[in-house]
Enzyme design. Structure first.
Site, mmCIF file in Angstrom:
data_model
loop_
_atom_site.group_PDB
_atom_site.id
_atom_site.type_symbol
_atom_site.label_atom_id
_atom_site.label_comp_id
_atom_site.label_asym_id
_atom_site.label_seq_id
_atom_site.Cartn_x
_atom_site.Cartn_y
_atom_site.Cartn_z
ATOM 1 N N ALA A 1 0.775 -1.232 0.000
ATOM 2 C CA ALA A 1 0.000 0.000 0.000
ATOM 3 C C ALA A 1 0.813 1.292 0.000
ATOM 4 O O ALA A 1 0.324 2.318 -0.473
ATOM 5 C CB ALA A 1 -0.949 0.008 1.205
ATOM 6 N N SER B 1 -1.538 6.587 -1.559
ATOM 7 C CA SER B 1 -2.502 7.352 -2.349
ATOM 8 C C SER B 1 -3.638 6.466 -2.851
ATOM 9 O O SER B 1 -4.805 6.875 -2.857
ATOM 10 C CB SER B 1 -1.801 8.038 -3.522
ATOM 11 O OG SER B 1 -1.077 7.100 -4.301
ATOM 12 N N ASP C 1 5.102 -8.959 5.094
ATOM 13 C CA ASP C 1 5.506 -9.334 3.742
ATOM 14 C C ASP C 1 4.253 -9.763 2.987
ATOM 15 O O ASP C 1 3.565 -10.709 3.374
ATOM 16 C CB ASP C 1 6.517 -10.480 3.826
ATOM 17 C CG ASP C 1 7.007 -10.937 2.466
ATOM 18 O OD1 ASP C 1 6.442 -10.534 1.439
ATOM 19 O OD2 ASP C 1 7.972 -11.723 2.440
ATOM 20 N N ASP D 1 -0.760 -3.957 -6.033
ATOM 21 C CA ASP D 1 0.075 -3.022 -6.791
ATOM 22 C C ASP D 1 1.514 -3.342 -6.413
ATOM 23 O O ASP D 1 2.085 -2.740 -5.519
ATOM 24 C CB ASP D 1 -0.294 -1.583 -6.430
ATOM 25 C CG ASP D 1 0.466 -0.566 -7.246
ATOM 26 O OD1 ASP D 1 0.530 -0.724 -8.480
ATOM 27 O OD2 ASP D 1 1.015 0.382 -6.658
ATOM 28 N N CYS E 1 3.828 -0.309 -12.437
ATOM 29 C CA CYS E 1 4.188 0.846 -13.261
ATOM 30 C C CYS E 1 5.350 0.457 -14.169
ATOM 31 O O CYS E 1 6.266 1.229 -14.405
ATOM 32 C CB CYS E 1 4.519 2.061 -12.405
ATOM 33 S SG CYS E 1 5.799 1.795 -11.178
#
Length: 856
Positions: free
Chosen positions: A180, A184, A259, A287, A340
């Site tokens: 996290a 954001s 983890d 993410d 990303c």
């Protein structure tokens, strides 16, 4: 897929070569950030030759990637508040900025990002030298900083805002954000979980039905029953996460530090003698840590440090995190996997491997989200891709190899072992990093085109990847032997040690052969710094550094040759989906825990290694009862959700409030070794003044939690209807309330004169004519001879700027002035005494120096 290879289609290909300079794992850049050369020909060649985009579109993408990223931000909080602050921004700041011209041309003003609804996301492409020169930008910057501090604006990259939208979170859902930090995305998820909770709570408090449209679960008297657990493995990064989410003041939130790849199962309470039940999630965001090559517009370090082994080194960790997420997901639940990075080894290869290891598309499917966020310009996921690796023999040039399939890699590797045994390939290449083989039928094919690729040139953003997965059925994983890869296993080799390569030699690229599909004229010469070639580059957010280290030594899930038994709760029982209802557990597909695979056992650390303790107060705690009675809080407001943060459970300074499910989880798991580092919203703070004995409740309301409590209050409510009166309270601390009843606080002063000493709710209803764009409630303390808004200085300034356009307010503090005057007087007296003492000493010294005359 338990065994066998996962070779894709494609034939043999020749290696191509590239030049490189010496470099190391550290940052070897010598020029300033803004002057860093944004070139890396190995990086460029991989994305040019890998079949991602056609040649013309690739040029557009690559040119955009080499430019600076626009600044972007999002209006946050409840939708009503976000829209109100957005309107202030549009009406006050946009006209001034659009009126600015530079070198005869109008400047680029902030504009809404069309991919997102309601104009709540904006970006600005204005050059920094323009921003520094003109006053309207300085004014806008102050507004941006103030609203960010107060939690109404989040400064966030545009592509980072995409994943939460695809999760489709509804109020009442239980959501896990596995990786996290910095927070954001967690903030977005928290907003979605709460929805329009405030309006529904007001309806419930007025004995109206809270469910207006049936959207979400507001069965807790209008409060959302959902929960967000935001996790990060690193304590410092988790601290950043806490700082980000605390601004939102949401009680349905827990921050943990674990983890992600081995995130512990959270136990739920069950009747004595019953089998254990574990929390399952409606939605999960993964993410994951990645090479971050899609961030090259803002992270210029990527240009110097990119290597093909960045993605190879992270694939295993990403896969483990994704698989753990799928295990914890409910049947019918949705998981969003995002990076990303533009590298398919970190993206489509991870998705395909996970689905295969879970049992195929009948167990886990990719969701078609083409109709979601319709204004988001995107490209489909890849069904074929190439794998790039580099090798080197000491004293010779480094060679880059492009493989189209697992078979091609094995053949090339075998050839070099015979002809050039000193040349070593990455031991992170195995079948799972290649495209999946052709499926026996269309129904069994993994439709990777349903993944979402966002390239920089499509809407002037960074590069990003999103895949939306839905769990259809129970998933199981059998143990897979840990071996280097299928080829090594056949040869009986057991070594899995990473080969450390630090040497960099300049080379030329050799055009690809038949497998590359390009001519020599299409291949640019390559130069690059080759840094720690076998080590993965830390991600965009060095989110899971310890997990990265663990990934080097932990067996992987792969399509055939490497794998592991996930160290998790109940793989044969993994899908015992449990939904908490009023603190209990509702079981779905319950099965007994098998003897072979049992739930993860956490060490009962009792939080000894944590910074925080979380101790809930009994529902009949006399102090809490007296506070709630003082404010006339309805008996319907829950009494069992208040907690303190000390090991002894003492009411020392602050009292926190959490949601019911948060209380259930923390109470059940705090002694099982779960690392909880944040939960709760500050509701009350001890208030100590001289007149302590005359206060019925020496506790003040806190700005963070006041909006949660206010709808249920009947006592001590002060109503403000005039913006002038509110302005005076904001600009002046401790305005006087003399005993004779005179004051200059208008309607507020009249009400306070009829109120005992103690804290009050200052209620401000929405009134556009009066200058109140949205409702507000603030804590106001009634002193014996004055009043004071219990709002910190930054929040005061933010409100003054938002409502009154006061950019540099001079806040008057009568108490501080009085204290300063008293201190000055004390120092003056002290200095006077010192002078008197010094004068006496001088006289004594003079007498001592005078000769004594003795009469004869």
């Amino acid at each position: 897929m338990a065994g066998g290879s996962r070779g894709g289609r494609g034939g043999k290909g020749k290696a191509f070569r590239g030049k490189g300079n010496k470099g190391g794992g550290r940052d070897v850049r010598t020029e300033p950030w803004g002057e860093t050369t944004r070139e890396n020909e190995l990086f460029e060649s991989y994305y040019k030759l890998g079949g991602f985009l056609d040649e013309e579109e690739f040029r557009k993408m690559w040119a955009t990637l080499a430019t600076n990223l626009p600044n972007s931000f999002r209006f946050t909080g409840t939708k009503a508040d976000a829209l109100a602050v957005r309107e202030i921004f549009k009406q006050r700041y946009i006209p001034g900025i659009t009126a600015v011209t530079f070198e005869g041309q109008p400047v680029n003003a902030p504009e809404p990002v069309q991919a997102f609804p309601d104009e709540l996301v904006w970006h600005m492409k204005t050059d920094k030298k323009v921003i520094r020169r003109f006053a309207p930008f300085a004014e806008f910057q102050k507004f941006l900083v103030a609203e960010t501090t107060s939690g109404n604006i989040s400064r966030q990259e545009v592509v980072s805002m995409i994943p939460p939208h695809f999760l489709d979170v509804k109020p009442g859902m239980v959501v896990l954000d596995m990786c996290a930090a910095p927070g954001s995305k967690s903030a977005q998820l928290a907003e979605m979980i709460h929805g329009d909770e405030e309006e529904r709570v007001k309806r419930a408090a007025n004995n109206q039905a809270p469910s207006i449209d049936g959207e979400g679960d507001y069965s807790d008297d209008g409060r959302s029953t959902g929960l967000l657990i935001a996790n990060d493995t690193d304590y410092k990064r988790a601290g950043m996460l806490v700082h980000q989410v605390k601004r939102l003041n949401f009680p349905n939130l827990i921050v943990t530090q674990h983890d992600a790849a081995i995130f512990p199962s959270i136990e739920l309470p069950v009747p004595e003698g019953s089998k254990k039940q574990y929390l399952k999630y409606d939605r999960i965001l993964a993410d994951v840590p990645c090479s971050g090559d899609g961030t090259a517009r803002k992270n210029v370090n990527v240009w110097q440090k990119w290597t093909p082994r960045d993605g190879l080194g992270l694939h295993n960790l990403q896969l483990r995190i994704l698989f753990r997420g799928l295990q914890m997901l409910k049947k019918g639940g949705r998981l969003v996997y995002s990076t990303c990075s533009m590298n398919p080894i970190e993206n489509e290869a991870v998705i395909a491997s996970a689905i295969e290891n879970c049992g195929g598309v009948s167990k886990v499917q990719l969701v078609d989200c083409s109709d979601h966020l319709p204004n988001l310009i995107r490209k489909p996921g890849l069904n074929t891709w190439k794998v790039l690796d580099t090798t080197q023999v000491p004293g010779e040039e480094k060679t880059a190899h492009m493989f189209t399939s697992w078979e091609t890699f094995l053949n090339t590797k075998e050839k070099y072992e015979k002809e050039d045994p000193d040349r070593h390939f990455s031991n992170k290449i195995y079948p799972g990093v290649f495209p999946p083989p052709i499926a026996p039928s269309e129904e069994e094919r993994i439709p990777l085109e349903r993944c979402i690729r966002v390239y920089p040139h499509l809407q002037d953003t960074g590069g990003f990847f999103v895949a939306v997965l839905e769990k259809l059925s129970d998933i199981k994983v059998t143990q897979i032997r840990n071996s280097y890869n299928a080829a090594e296993e056949l040869k009986g080799k057991a070594s899995t040690e990473e080969i450390e390569i630090d040497l960099e030699i300049e080379q030329d690229i050799e055009p690809g052969g038949p497998s590359s599909g390009v001519s020599s004229s299409q291949v640019p010469p390559l130069k690059r710094k080759l840094d720690d070639i076998d080590e993965p580059l830390p991600s965009k957010k060095a989110k899971n550094e310890s997990a990265n280290e663990q990934a080097e030594s932990t067996p992987t899930i792969a399509g055939g040759s490497e794998g592991f038994i996930p160290p998790v709760d109940e793989l044969s029982q993994a899908e015992k989906s449990t939904t908490p209802v009023n603190g209990a557990a509702k079981s779905e597909d319950s099965k007994p825990t098998s003897d072979a695979v049992r739930p993860t056992k956490l060490k009962p650390e009792a939080q000894n290694n944590n910074k925080e303790y979380f101790e809930y107060l009994p529902s009949d705690d006399p102090t809490v009862d007296s506070i709630l009675s003082f404010f006339g809080i309805s008996s319907r407001f829950p009494r069992d959700r208040f907690m303190v943060k000390n090991k002894q459970g003492l009411l020392l300074n602050k009292i926190y409030y959490t949601s019911e499910l948060a209380r259930t989880i923390i109470s059940q798991n705090k002694d099982r070794g779960m690392r909880f580092i944040h939960c709760g919203v500050v509701m009350f703070v001890a208030h100590k003044i001289k007149a302590q004995d005359h206060i019925k409740a020496p506790w003040r309301l806190q700005n963070e939690g006041i909006r949660i409590l206010e709808p249920w209050a009947k006592n001590r409510i002060i109503t403000c209807k005039s913006s002038n009166t509110l302005y005076k309270l904001l600009i002046e601390m401790f305005p006087k309330l003399p005993k004779d009843g005179s004051h200059n606080l208008a309607e507020i002063g009249d009400q306070l004169n009829e109120t005992d000493i103690g804290c009050c709710f200052l209620r401000i209803e929405q009134d556009d004519e009066a200058g109140f764009p949205f409702p507000m409630v603030l804590p106001l303390w009634r002193h014996p001879g004055s009043a004071n808004l219990m709002v910190d200085k930054d929040d005061r300034k933010a409100i003054l700027l938002r409502l009154f356009n006061e950019a540099n307010p001079n806040i008057i503090n009568h108490v501080a002035e009085q204290a300063k005057a008293a201190e000055d007087a004390r120092k003056e007296v002290e200095n006077g005494d010192k002078e008197a003492v010094n004068g006496g000493n001088d006289a004594e010294d003079a007498d001592a120096d005078t000769p004594m005359v003795v009469d004869a």
